[in-house]
Design a protein around this motif. Structure first.
Motif, PDB file in Angstrom:
ATOM      1  N   THR A   1      35.743  34.769  44.844  1.00 13.08           N
ATOM      2  CA  THR A   1      34.353  34.967  45.263  1.00 13.08           C
ATOM      3  C   THR A   1      33.522  35.541  44.123  1.00 13.08           C
ATOM      4  OG1 THR A   1      35.012  35.238  47.571  1.00 13.08           O
ATOM      5  CG2 THR A   1      32.855  36.131  46.947  1.00 13.08           C
ATOM      6  N   SER A   2      34.122  36.436  43.354  1.00 10.10           N
ATOM      7  CA  SER A   2      33.432  37.006  42.196  1.00 10.10           C
ATOM      8  C   SER A   2      33.079  35.920  41.191  1.00 10.10           C
ATOM      9  CB  SER A   2      34.310  38.067  41.514  1.00 10.10           C
ATOM     10  OG  SER A   2      34.583  39.140  42.380  1.00 10.10           O
TER      11      SER A   2
ATOM     12  N   TYR B   1      30.296  33.675  42.405  1.00 10.40           N
ATOM     13  CA  TYR B   1      29.012  34.347  42.178  1.00 10.40           C
ATOM     14  C   TYR B   1      28.562  34.151  40.724  1.00 10.40           C
ATOM     15  CZ  TYR B   1      26.044  38.191  40.686  1.00 10.40           C
ATOM     16  OH  TYR B   1      25.063  38.933  40.091  1.00 10.40           O
TER      17      TYR B   1
ATOM     18  N   ARG C   1      28.610  42.696  43.191  1.00 12.67           N
ATOM     19  CA  ARG C   1      29.070  41.398  43.688  1.00 12.67           C
ATOM     20  C   ARG C   1      30.443  41.018  43.122  1.00 12.67           C
ATOM     21  NH1 ARG C   1      24.722  37.714  44.918  1.00 12.67           N
ATOM     22  NH2 ARG C   1      26.417  36.426  45.716  1.00 12.67           N
ATOM     23  N   LEU C   2      31.050  41.945  42.381  1.00 12.11           N
ATOM     24  CA  LEU C   2      32.360  41.702  41.775  1.00 12.11           C
ATOM     25  C   LEU C   2      33.416  42.567  42.447  1.00 12.11           C
ATOM     26  CD1 LEU C   2      31.288  41.805  38.010  1.00 12.11           C
ATOM     27  CD2 LEU C   2      31.490  39.785  39.484  1.00 12.11           C
ATOM     28  N   SER C   3      34.639  42.044  42.533  1.00 10.25           N
ATOM     29  CA  SER C   3      35.710  42.798  43.183  1.00 10.25           C
ATOM     30  C   SER C   3      37.070  42.408  42.611  1.00 10.25           C
ATOM     31  CB  SER C   3      35.695  42.516  44.694  1.00 10.25           C
ATOM     32  OG  SER C   3      36.844  43.050  45.311  1.00 10.25           O
TER      33      SER C   3
ATOM     34  N   ASN D   1      35.818  50.169  39.292  1.00 14.96           N
ATOM     35  CA  ASN D   1      35.495  50.238  40.716  1.00 14.96           C
ATOM     36  C   ASN D   1      35.296  51.691  41.151  1.00 14.96           C
ATOM     37  OD1 ASN D   1      38.065  51.323  41.174  1.00 14.96           O
ATOM     38  ND2 ASN D   1      38.869  49.503  42.198  1.00 14.96           N
TER      39      ASN D   1
ATOM     40  N   LEU E   1      38.395  41.113  35.601  1.00 17.45           N
ATOM     41  CA  LEU E   1      38.780  41.089  37.018  1.00 17.45           C
ATOM     42  C   LEU E   1      40.299  40.959  37.162  1.00 17.45           C
ATOM     43  CD1 LEU E   1      35.950  38.783  38.390  1.00 17.45           C
ATOM     44  CD2 LEU E   1      36.316  41.184  39.038  1.00 17.45           C
TER      45      LEU E   1
END
Length: 177
Positions: free
Chosen positions: A81-82, A85, A73-75, A39, A104
């Motif tokens: 949510t990642s 997606y 789009r990843l967190s 990140n 993740l």
């Protein structure tokens, strides 16, 4: 988030043979895809996409899928949510998706200073949660050697499916502590 990956060849200590690959000599080199997410704060998460021809989860297939992934789009803060997606990109590619999911979770747990098992609330305890050691199809003599080498593991799994199953099982029983 920055996503990078590479194919890593792993040389096996013993050739790996199972019933579905009886016609082959046994794999002595396997490929895996290692994935790294980073990140903006420099926090990283690592994941792996193991390969298997049987389920069409090859290194090239994992890389093909990972090329489509938009790292923005990843967190680490929103794994669900990642993953939603990732599911929207392709219905298959389970190995590559697992690598992203693992990375993740690795990053999210590092972010809060916990081991992944604590982050997930699994309550891992040394000596209580055990792992197994798998032994592929081989001659009875090779099975004896592999069982002795696997002595530190309390649970052994012996792959069967050859015309020497009885002899292999007896060799494992004779050599097992």
């Amino acid at each position: 988030m920055k996503l990078t990956y590479s194919i890593l060849p792993l040389e096996l200590f013993h050739p790996w043979k199972i019933a579905s690959s009886m016609d082959a000599a046994g794999a002595s080199l396997v490929k895996t895809v290692v994935l790294r997410l980073e990140n903006d704060d420099g926090l990283i998460g690592i994941g792996e996409a193991p390969t298997t021809e049987r389920y069409e989860q090859t290194a090239s297939e994992s890389c093909r899928f990972l090329q489509q992934v938009d790292g923005t789009r990843l967190s680490f803060d929103d794994i669900q949510t990642s993953m939603d997606y990732l599911q929207s990109l392709d219905a298959g590619c389970g190995s590559a998706k697992s690598a992203v999911n693992t990375a993740l979770l690795d990053g999210a747990s590092r972010q809060v200073g916990q081991a992944v098992y604590d982050y997930l609330g699994l309550g891992f305890r040394e000596g209580i949660h055990l792992t197994s050691y798998s032994i592929g199809i081989a001659s009875p003599e090779e099975i004896r050697t592999k069982v002795l080498e696997a002595a530190p593991y309390p649970i052994l799994k012996l792959k069967l499916g050859s015309d020497q199953d009885r002899e292999m099982l007896q060799a494992a029983r004779d050599a097992a502590p």
